[in-house]
Design an enzyme around this catalytic site. Structure first.
Site, PDB file in Angstrom:
ATOM      1  N   ALA A  70      -9.499  -7.831   7.662  1.00  0.00           N
ATOM      2  CA  ALA A  70      -8.461  -7.158   8.441  1.00  0.00           C
ATOM      3  C   ALA A  70      -8.471  -7.635   9.887  1.00  0.00           C
ATOM      4  O   ALA A  70      -7.698  -8.500  10.272  1.00  0.00           O
ATOM      5  CB  ALA A  70      -8.638  -5.645   8.354  1.00  0.00           C
ATOM      6  N   ARG A  71      -9.374  -7.072  10.709  1.00  0.00           N
ATOM      7  CA  ARG A  71      -9.336  -7.359  12.145  1.00  0.00           C
ATOM      8  C   ARG A  71      -9.504  -8.845  12.461  1.00  0.00           C
ATOM      9  O   ARG A  71      -8.842  -9.377  13.360  1.00  0.00           O
ATOM     10  CB  ARG A  71     -10.414  -6.541  12.868  1.00  0.00           C
ATOM     11  CG  ARG A  71     -10.082  -5.073  13.005  1.00  0.00           C
ATOM     12  CD  ARG A  71     -11.287  -4.251  13.443  1.00  0.00           C
ATOM     13  NE  ARG A  71     -12.296  -4.201  12.398  1.00  0.00           N
ATOM     14  CZ  ARG A  71     -13.495  -3.633  12.531  1.00  0.00           C
ATOM     15  NH1 ARG A  71     -13.835  -3.099  13.682  1.00  0.00           N
ATOM     16  NH2 ARG A  71     -14.338  -3.604  11.529  1.00  0.00           N
ATOM     17  N   GLN A 114       0.868  -1.185   0.000  1.00  0.00           N
ATOM     18  CA  GLN A 114       0.000   0.000   0.000  1.00  0.00           C
ATOM     19  C   GLN A 114       0.901   1.230   0.000  1.00  0.00           C
ATOM     20  O   GLN A 114       1.687   1.442   0.916  1.00  0.00           O
ATOM     21  CB  GLN A 114      -0.900   0.020   1.231  1.00  0.00           C
ATOM     22  CG  GLN A 114      -1.877   1.178   1.243  1.00  0.00           C
ATOM     23  CD  GLN A 114      -2.610   1.322   2.562  1.00  0.00           C
ATOM     24  OE1 GLN A 114      -1.997   1.638   3.581  1.00  0.00           O
ATOM     25  NE2 GLN A 114      -3.911   1.082   2.549  1.00  0.00           N
ATOM     26  N   TYR A 168      -6.345  10.940   3.638  1.00  0.00           N
ATOM     27  CA  TYR A 168      -4.926  11.076   3.357  1.00  0.00           C
ATOM     28  C   TYR A 168      -4.776  12.073   2.191  1.00  0.00           C
ATOM     29  O   TYR A 168      -5.744  12.675   1.757  1.00  0.00           O
ATOM     30  CB  TYR A 168      -4.333   9.705   3.008  1.00  0.00           C
ATOM     31  CG  TYR A 168      -4.018   8.829   4.205  1.00  0.00           C
ATOM     32  CD1 TYR A 168      -4.890   8.748   5.292  1.00  0.00           C
ATOM     33  CD2 TYR A 168      -2.859   8.073   4.255  1.00  0.00           C
ATOM     34  CE1 TYR A 168      -4.595   7.951   6.383  1.00  0.00           C
ATOM     35  CE2 TYR A 168      -2.563   7.263   5.348  1.00  0.00           C
ATOM     36  CZ  TYR A 168      -3.435   7.210   6.405  1.00  0.00           C
ATOM     37  OH  TYR A 168      -3.140   6.423   7.493  1.00  0.00           O
TER      38      TYR A 168
END
Length: 393
Positions: free
Chosen positions: A348-349, A103, A173
């Protein structure tokens, strides 16, 4: 007329020039394991475990394209010195049969300038608690430099053996902050109308694609909405996604939401770990977070596939491959995503608790996830991201 067969999530699938062994992607979750801004043994072991656990591709997060593009000074920033450690990581991932994605992005106003010791960049000058100071308005020269830096970062990623790069266009971002009418107050060719605010994101994707061609896959993590009043929202987001599709610069979009700057829990859902975050901070920030942190870390109920309703609008409007993110922890949810026309799912988690969950879901679709969505893993980014309910031994 025959109905289109629903893909099996655990069968091989194409992603641009790649063939992944399955359609499960380990989503980017900042690992907090890059002391000295370089990849070491801990980061290699982290991604090896996820590759061995059965994902088709694991994503290293976060590889900044410039020193001021880090959210804190120990994050990797892409440069020649970073390549050898990252090559060890990709070799380890490949040895387990998975693909590796880097990423790449620039944190913009989300950067912590006290930590990086470089002023944070944003579309417009503003007082910024996240940056611990005032963000500097990016000049045209800054924008050109950051755009070129994305291309350079993609080249370094390819040299390090990565099979794909994921361009960060989310969470306010750098590129995402330009998309936001709430954050971007510019009056030049990078502000105002949507076509102007989308210029940075489109130029960054074009620069990356021109640099790597079809030698590796190019994806983007893309905000469907910021989750804040006056921010980037679905109507505009759909238009930008359509432009990216027409540009031909990305092989897939991973659909996300929320603002690391203004509303991070909009992405994560579930409990807001205020006490745990406060414990990582010095005074008076610790007291301030405990007293008023609920305004920043708001709680949203967790449910499986919680971004699906918004993502459906993108699926119906686009032909571009899409990666569904958000609340994917069961085989039933994966199968639903495939039936709805999504090409990949990102986890993810749940994988922090159980890196081998994909292998077990493949063997037994009824396997339950042990993730409780307590989100207490979030503050561990400062000491090495992990599930607090499991041993790190």
């Amino acid at each position: 007329m025959t109905a289109t067969a629903v893909p099996d999530v655990f069968q091989p699938a194409r992603l641009g020039p790649l063939t992944l062994r399955n359609r499960v992607v380990k989503a980017a979750t900042f690992e907090g394991m890059t002391r000295g801004a370089l990849a070491g043994d801990e980061l290699v072991a982290f991604h090896r475990a996820h590759a061995a656990g059965g994902v088709g591709m694991t994503t290293v997060a976060y590889c900044a394209v410039a020193p001021e593009g880090r959210t804190e000074r120990n994050q990797i920033w892409m440069r020649p010195e970073a390549v050898p450690g990252l090559r060890r990581l990709t070799d380890a991932v490949h040895a387990e049969g998975a693909a590796a994605c880097a990423q790449i992005g620039h944190a913009g106003p989300v950067a912590n300038s006290r930590s990086t010791r470089v002023p944070a960049l944003a579309p417009s000058r503003a007082v910024n608690a996240q940056a611990r100071g005032v963000t500097r308005a990016a000049t045209r020269e800054d924008i050109a430099r950051v755009t070129t830096a994305h291309a350079d970062a993609a080249r370094y990623a390819r040299e390090a053996g990565f099979d794909a790069v994921e361009i960060h266009l989310g969470h306010n971002y750098f590129s995402s902050s330009f998309l936001s009418p709430r954050i971007n107050k510019r009056k030049d060719e990078y502000g105002g109308p949507l076509a102007h605010r989308a210029r940075v994101a489109r130029d960054v994707c074009r620069a990356v694609r021109d640099e790597v061609g079809d030698s590796i896959a190019v994806t983007a993590k893309f905000n469907m909405d910021d989750g804040v009043p006056g921010g980037f929202w679905l109507d505009e987001s759909l238009r930008v996604a359509s432009w990216l599709q027409d540009d031909g610069t990305v092989d897939a979009l991973q659909l996300t939401a929320g603002s690391s700057l203004l509303n991070p829990m909009y992405l994560f859902r579930g409990d807001a770990p205020l006490r745990e975050f406060a414990a990582t901070m010095p005074q008076p920030l610790r007291l301030g977070l405990r007293l008023a942190g609920g305004r920043f870390l708001r709680s949203y109920p967790y449910e499986e596939a919680y971004l699906l309703d918004s993502a459906r609008r993108f699926r119906s409007a686009l032909t571009l491959p899409l990666i569904l993110l958000g609340g994917i922890s069961t085989r039933a949810t994966m199968d639903l995503a495939m039936a709805e026309g999504f090409d990949f799912v990102a986890m993810a988690r749940a994988l922090l608790r159980e890196p081998d969950l994909p292998n077990r879901l493949r063997a037994d679709p009824a396997t339950p996830s042990l993730c409780t969505h307590c989100n207490k893993c979030m503050p561990t980014i400062f000491t090495g991201t992990h599930c607090v309910l499991t041993s790190r031994a």
